[in-house]
Design an enzyme around this catalytic site. Structure first.
Site, PDB file in Angstrom:
ATOM      1  N   ASN A   1      -2.345  -6.231   6.937  1.00  0.00           N
ATOM      2  CA  ASN A   1      -0.988  -5.722   7.169  1.00  0.00           C
ATOM      3  C   ASN A   1      -0.869  -4.304   6.578  1.00  0.00           C
ATOM      4  OD1 ASN A   1       1.806  -5.139   6.950  1.00  0.00           O
ATOM      5  ND2 ASN A   1       2.303  -7.326   6.928  1.00  0.00           N
TER       6      ASN A   1
ATOM      7  N   GLY B   1       1.483  -2.570   5.726  1.00  0.00           N
ATOM      8  CA  GLY B   1       2.487  -2.445   4.677  1.00  0.00           C
ATOM      9  C   GLY B   1       2.141  -3.221   3.421  1.00  0.00           C
ATOM     10  N   GLU B   2       1.055  -3.970   3.452  1.00  0.00           N
ATOM     11  CA  GLU B   2       0.692  -4.773   2.278  1.00  0.00           C
ATOM     12  C   GLU B   2      -0.663  -4.291   1.729  1.00  0.00           C
ATOM     13  OE1 GLU B   2       1.501  -8.986   2.836  1.00  0.00           O
ATOM     14  OE2 GLU B   2       3.189  -8.540   4.139  1.00  0.00           O
ATOM     15  N   MET B   3      -1.755  -4.966   2.066  1.00  0.00           N
ATOM     16  CA  MET B   3      -3.040  -4.544   1.514  1.00  0.00           C
ATOM     17  C   MET B   3      -3.682  -3.443   2.368  1.00  0.00           C
ATOM     18  SD  MET B   3      -4.133  -8.378   0.371  1.00  0.00           S
ATOM     19  CE  MET B   3      -5.588  -8.108  -0.655  1.00  0.00           C
TER      20      MET B   3
ATOM     21  N   HIS C   1       0.834  -1.207   0.000  1.00  0.00           N
ATOM     22  CA  HIS C   1       0.000   0.000   0.000  1.00  0.00           C
ATOM     23  C   HIS C   1       0.866   1.253   0.000  1.00  0.00           C
ATOM     24  CE1 HIS C   1      -3.652   2.311   0.686  1.00  0.00           C
ATOM     25  NE2 HIS C   1      -2.965   3.037   1.552  1.00  0.00           N
TER      26      HIS C   1
END
Lengths: 340, 340
Positions: free
Chosen positions: B125, B127-129, B85
């Protein structure tokens, strides 16, 4: 000041519709059915499909054509404006790729004459895929699986951007969506539409929406002023067709979007500001036609618009040939390198 | 100091291999063939496939499971570390989802016991989705097309994260890659491998690579120290299994990656620092086995590894049910909102 601007366009369109209808349209309707695609060169289409899904055409290795024109989601990203390289906020709403072969030209401002010309744009646009034609071709040329495909399709091992965009365009030409309920109604199946949907279509015609949204794609075939009767208010700085022609008369003229599959292609307008079909119909009525649709009229028109969803692309997910040791690697987080 | 650390692991593995081989393996080899998936509940798998491809599980509406575990590209993103993201640089290389159902646990540090437990991680997360389970479920619950799927599969209209992750895991369990050339050789087709590839396999076995890379997935079934004979040098701060157990002995222990389809899953290692198979084989030889493979030996091992590419996932691209007016919209560029 306002209505007179609209009238010539409406009259011109009505004439065009009459002429078209007299020739071929079933039931003399201003909307014609979409025909299934008949690809001339299946191998070219298959290559184009791979390229369409290949994020290695982007600098980051993360963004493919399908990222913003997602074929699982109506050929759009369903975002107000798109996410580009390094999470840059795009300047304009991503139009659907579905039925885009029927467009008078590509992009909202029509700056690309056809799909082939369009396909090269995002690859090299620093705000989108942020690669360059040179690097994209280098990447593909290094991959034996692609070279074999190019040899098969073009009879040569030499990859170039002309062949790349020809293949992508050939794939995109297959992305038509026939067999919507509305098309079945056009073909004579009277049960394909409910009374409510049919009433919506009647309103759509009688209110003047068909002046611009007509033809097989229910739009896509002309440029029109956004905000005819009332000016359109937006923070989006896009000036439409003016950016291409430099003519004052073209300021804020945008390509009329197709309404095919419009239930799936939210949000709406070039700035993506209309979140729902209800909002879009209301705004269009007021700004383009000087009409305030009642809640019931709006419902009916929306119900009609939802009958325009046709058969979606239906194919096996492509498998991409792997890079080899010599393939230039993506640079998702690196600094800017050479441009095209 | 160095070789003794290795020996017990090698001996233990050799014993395990002997025991396993005595039971079932064709030709008593330390690598067993992969069996085709036999999904018990096809409707559950179809739902999981949609969810796997749906970027609306992310805050931005742009990132799906398939973004970083791309099924057109060996179930990986082929990046050193992934893009999350807001273009955040991921902390670790995205492991392939192919054959991941055979892993002893999920993630490089094994912090998720199984695919179902793993599937919930990236969604929430930051830092991810960067979504949350609450929001992801709200989104799905609002979409009539999904509710109908959940009703069909689970007999209830109520969407929850447990059902979401069950469906994704069920789809992922189908992502096995049988019928590689190596598997055909295991099954008795002596012509499936060239002499060079067979020599590579012999080297792979005799050099001790099979100590960790064994079983149907040629890895994935144990945690091992990265840097046994020589320490592994990296800027990547990941500490491996230690992050889960807190035991000093687990520091820098990572799950041994599968070598199935390894030709497609570049770059290599938990930090994605090895760009090529040649480099990975060289580093593994030196650091894990205290061996410097000659160029010829390296070539042979790489040739063998390329025979591990099996049948890739082969399915129709899913069509995602459209959002409706009430569906919470993605926030690609907005500020952080509530967490899960």
């Amino acid at each position: 000041m306002k209505t007179p601007k609209l009238l010539p366009a409406v009259i011109a369109c009505m004439l065009a519709i009459s002429a078209g209808a007299a020739m071929a349209a079933p039931q003399n309707e201003p909307i014609q059915p979409i025909k299934a695609a008949k690809p001339k060169d299946p191998a070219l289409v298959e290559l184009g499909k791979k390229l369409y899904f290949d994020p290695r055409l982007s600098k980051s290795g993360f963004i493919s054509c399908n990222s913003c024109h997602n074929l699982s989601m109506g050929g759009t990203d369903n975002l107000k404006t798109s996410i580009g390289h390094n999470w840059q906020e795009g300047p304009i709403n991503s139009p659907t790729v579905l039925n885009s072969s029927m467009n008078v030209a590509q992009f909202w401002d029509g700056r690309a004459a056809d799909l082939k010309a369009q396909a090269g744009g995002p690859i090299a646009n620093p705000g989108e895929m942020a690669s360059s034609h040179v690097v994209a071709v280098e990447v593909l040329q290094s991959i034996p699986g692609y070279v074999a495909d190019f040899r098969k399709v073009f009879g040569t091992d030499k990859v170039d951007i002309d062949k790349v965009t020809r293949a992508i365009a050939a794939f995109e030409e297959t992305l038509v969506t026939p067999n919507s309920r509305f098309d079945r109604w056009l073909a004579g199946d009277k049960k394909a539409l409910s009374a409510n949907e049919l009433a919506g279509y009647k309103l759509f015609k009688e209110s003047g929406c068909v002046a611009c949204h007509n033809g097989p794609a229910v739009g896509g075939n002309s440029f029109q002023k956004m905000g005819v009767v009332e000016p359109y208010k937006t923070d989006n700085p896009a000036e439409g067709r003016y950016a291409v022609t430099g003519k004052d008369a073209d300021r804020f003229n945008f390509k009329v979007p197709t309404l095919r599959n419009v239930e799936m292609t939210y949000p709406y307008f070039h700035d993506g500001s209309a979140k729902t079909l209800k909002e879009a119909v209301d705004t269009m009525g007021r700004l383009q036609l000087g009409k305030s649709f009642s809640a019931d009229e709006n419902d009916k028109i929306v119900a009609f618009l939802k009958t325009l969803t046709g058969d979606q692309p239906n194919f096996r997910m492509p498998l991409l040939p792997p890079s080899v040791d010599a393939t230039p690697r993506p640079q998702p987080f690196g600094k800017q390198t050479r441009a095209d």
